[in-house]
Design an enzyme around this catalytic site. Sequence first.
Site, PDB file in Angstrom:
ATOM      1  CG  MET A  29      23.115  10.876   2.567  1.00 10.17           C
ATOM      2  SD  MET A  29      24.344  12.022   1.713  1.00 10.17           S
ATOM      3  CE  MET A  29      23.599  12.552   0.492  1.00 10.17           C
TER       4      MET A  29
ATOM      5  CD  GLU B 252      -1.837  -2.272   1.822  1.00 11.69           C
ATOM      6  OE1 GLU B 252      -0.434  -2.747   1.850  1.00 11.69           O
ATOM      7  OE2 GLU B 252      -2.607  -3.210   1.700  1.00 11.69           O
TER       8      GLU B 252
ATOM      9  CG  PHE C 135     -10.353  -9.023  11.409  1.00  9.12           C
ATOM     10  CD1 PHE C 135      -9.011  -9.417  12.002  1.00  9.12           C
ATOM     11  CD2 PHE C 135     -10.502  -9.172  10.300  1.00  9.12           C
ATOM     12  CE1 PHE C 135      -8.207 -10.040  11.269  1.00  9.12           C
ATOM     13  CE2 PHE C 135      -9.668  -9.705   9.141  1.00  9.12           C
ATOM     14  CZ  PHE C 135      -8.467 -10.214   9.636  1.00  9.12           C
ATOM     15  CD  GLN C 136      -7.785  -7.002   7.956  1.00 11.47           C
ATOM     16  OE1 GLN C 136      -8.826  -6.914   7.031  1.00 11.47           O
ATOM     17  NE2 GLN C 136      -6.563  -7.578   7.457  1.00 11.47           N
TER      18      GLN C 136
ATOM     19  CE  LYS D 199     -18.227  -5.990   4.129  1.00  8.60           C
ATOM     20  NZ  LYS D 199     -17.094  -6.619   3.256  1.00  8.60           N
TER      21      LYS D 199
HETATM   22  C1  LIG Z   1      12.631   5.138   4.855  1.00 16.53           C
HETATM   23  C2  LIG Z   1      14.037   5.674   5.300  1.00 16.53           C
HETATM   24  N1  LIG Z   1      14.946   4.938   6.204  1.00 16.53           N
HETATM   25  C3  LIG Z   1      16.161   5.514   6.619  1.00 16.53           C
HETATM   26  C4  LIG Z   1      16.488   6.654   5.962  1.00 16.53           C
HETATM   27  C5  LIG Z   1      17.768   7.518   6.431  1.00 16.53           C
HETATM   28  N2  LIG Z   1      18.738   7.299   5.243  1.00 16.53           N
HETATM   29  C6  LIG Z   1      19.050   8.467   4.319  1.00 16.53           C
HETATM   30  S1  LIG Z   1      20.122   8.011   3.379  1.00 16.53           S
HETATM   31  C7  LIG Z   1      20.112   6.437   3.449  1.00 16.53           C
HETATM   32  C8  LIG Z   1      21.340   5.769   2.817  1.00 16.53           C
HETATM   33  C9  LIG Z   1      20.326   5.286   1.689  1.00 16.53           C
HETATM   34  O1  LIG Z   1      21.347   4.120   0.902  1.00 16.53           O
HETATM   35  P1  LIG Z   1      20.959   3.952  -0.335  1.00 16.53           P
HETATM   36  O2  LIG Z   1      19.648   3.559  -0.695  1.00 16.53           O
HETATM   37  O3  LIG Z   1      21.802   2.500  -0.704  1.00 16.53           O
HETATM   38  O4  LIG Z   1      21.823   4.970  -1.422  1.00 16.53           O
HETATM   39  P2  LIG Z   1      23.013   5.645  -1.723  1.00 16.53           P
HETATM   40  O5  LIG Z   1      23.039   6.711  -0.388  1.00 16.53           O
HETATM   41  O6  LIG Z   1      24.106   4.695  -1.390  1.00 16.53           O
HETATM   42  O7  LIG Z   1      22.759   6.199  -2.852  1.00 16.53           O
HETATM   43  C10 LIG Z   1      19.348   6.296   4.651  1.00 16.53           C
HETATM   44  C11 LIG Z   1      19.562   4.856   5.353  1.00 16.53           C
HETATM   45  C12 LIG Z   1      15.627   7.277   4.947  1.00 16.53           C
HETATM   46  N3  LIG Z   1      16.010   8.465   4.460  1.00 16.53           N
HETATM   47  N4  LIG Z   1      14.399   6.893   4.828  1.00 16.53           N
END
Ligand SMILES: Cc1ncc(C[n+]2csc(CCOP(=O)(O)OP(=O)(O)O)c2C)c(N)n1
Lengths: 564, 166
Positions: free
Chosen positions: A478, A49, A111-112, A161
Amino acid sequence: MKKTGAQIVLQSLQIEGVKAVFGYPGGAVINLYDELPNYELKHYLVRHEQAAVHAADGYARATGEVGVALVTSGPGATNTVTGLATAYMDSIPVVVFTGQVPTALIGNDAFQEADIVGITRPCTKHNYLVKDVRELPRIIKEAFHIARSGRPGPVLIDLPKDVLVDTTIFEYPESVSLRGYSPTYEGHPGQLRKAVRALLKAKRPVFYVGGGAILSNAAGVITELAVRLQIPVTTTLMGLGAFPETHALSLGMLGMHGTYRANMAVTESDVLVAIGARFDDRVTGRIDEFAPDAKIIHIDIDPTSISKNVKVHIPIVGDVHDVMNKMMVAVNEMSEEAHEFAASHDEWLARIAKWKEMHKLDYIQEEVIKPQYVVEKICELTRGQQPIISTEVGQNQMWAAQFYEYTKPRTWLSSGGLGTMGYGFPAALGAQVAFPDRLVIDIAGDGSIQMNIQELATAVQYRLPVKIIILNNGYLGMVRQWQELFFQKHYSATEMSAVPDFVKLAEAYGAVGLRATRPQEVESTLKKAFSINKPVLVDFVVAGEENVYPMVPAGQPISKMLLV
Amino acid sequence: MRHIIGVLVENKFGVLSRISGLFSGRGFNIESLTVAETDDPAISRMTIVTLGDDQIVEQITKQLNKLINVIKVIDFTDTDHVTRGLMLVKVSVEGSKRLEVLKLIEVFRARVIDMAAKSAIIEITGNEMKLKAFLDVLAPYGIKEINSTGIVAMNREVKARNRYKT
Ligand SMILES: Cc1ncc(C[n+]2csc(CCOP(=O)(O)OP(=O)(O)O)c2C)c(N)n1
């Protein structure tokens, strides 16, 4: 003749001009799904979703229309929260319908059952629990109106519903009447005059353009005015595409990973015109040193955005498109002054040109594939085609922002405000549904893509030929970059030692998987991917510890950048 | 600074939680909040007492205005207005204290609404200063329980600068 609630929902969607619905069925909405084939709406069954909402959001960003998602009660509804919060932060018009247990059971831990109206109150522009089928047409009408007007945003409608089963005479209202809701579209003429006067006195003017410019379809008039007055333009991450980055007046993006010239120009500006931008902390850096000498003119449809983070000298509440149009008229009336003005800051433009020469966006080519190189190549190979680029979140997002030259609005889909990993792929699917013949590319990280990878099945089922370009660095890049720079290379929980074989994974879903490991293969692999009219996933094995530069360390002024 | 804000809202399901959620979600402070239907049953009026500097209060009023069900927001602080609150106080009245307390009640134009052997419940209305003063004088007798409505406010019709204020 009477209609059931389910029929009313679907008929109302048709009246609203909705063509695509992204959804996932369940017991609470089974009646609605039962009716679905009788209506001229195309339903796309996603695999989660969250992806339904992101797809609706991507559809909305790419088209400017309202995106629609439909899910069941309880877990179906709670799975939409991240999608809603993403759309809310970026002001994207989306209407989400959730199923709900029968009214008689609400509050009984049935439920749900989930109190989704309560849960999503802080991350929707507005939301509704429909308690009576007779209210349904009015609520749907209001929801679409609220989602798309003023500062746009997501609206949720919770459908018990029994409301879907109950019947009533269907009459869709012609207009809405909401006593407390009347957004201001027209900028105050006095403020406008003041702004134009201040602008025409500027020696070092800068336009700072945000996502609001794209939402209000103002890119054209902003470009016209900037060129007319010879004002350099920087855009936020959300504003990419609002001004052609190929233009000499383009400063590129500003902020934490903005260009040297954009950050310097803003810092030294004497009049800064913020256009549909909200002074996000990723843009301003340390606030007391943000554009310290500038008179700030702020144009925004949302009064709460004005003077929230920085003190604004000339606020104009109104629709960016309307205000910029009027500014254009005012400037035309003062054509002589405008002419003089445009000629009077050559020095400023020369200085900016010098900054541009000093620190270009760059990287060092090596034997391994550099992620920046991949993005550059995508840009080169698609020039003139105006593909729609979506991104995940992290380094991939920043490189996609820096190394691709956006020239048109609504060609860039990225989760700016919430920074949602897993956004890009489903958003790309939504955009591809809207534009079946355009090239749609999701630039992804190996981490992010795994957050909604299951949507490969959706892409395959509906023949949505989205291209996923994974910049696979083996890290949550990052976060790793921050750990490298600010936590003594303590790579805690950012290394992904178990990563699926993305090529095989794509194939398992029935999509096409490609891989490249050397720079020489990048171009041919991209060409191949773009030529296949099917969903394609490309795994680019890139340099593991490459960093995004420039970078403004958190809490620093934007003029203090770490450069390559 | 302390601000009294009046909010006219559509009398609809969930509005109160939208408003209180706005305060908690953005880290704004609510000191008291009162709400009741107006003469028009479709509309309710809230009075919110909040703390914050000018910028915070400006954000609060703008954010309130932004809610779809909010019809009007008034900051009473800069206007000529009256405020009232209702308080019930249960105070100890054992032995000789009883008469003293009854005297005090008269001075403050409060009323006894329940009298038992050891304690009385007193009702008082007034602005915050009066309520506070009343509590101060009652304190030595032993206050057992307080329940207060919080403040409601209303603009005066005529904005007479030198008018006598209560
Ligand atoms: C849902 C979610 N969880 C955690 C983060 C924290 N976060 C920001 S950038 C990042 C790393 C992303 O890694 P990747 O997708 O491999 O991309 P890269 O930076 O290596 O290009 C994380 C964990 C986020 N932005 N969104």
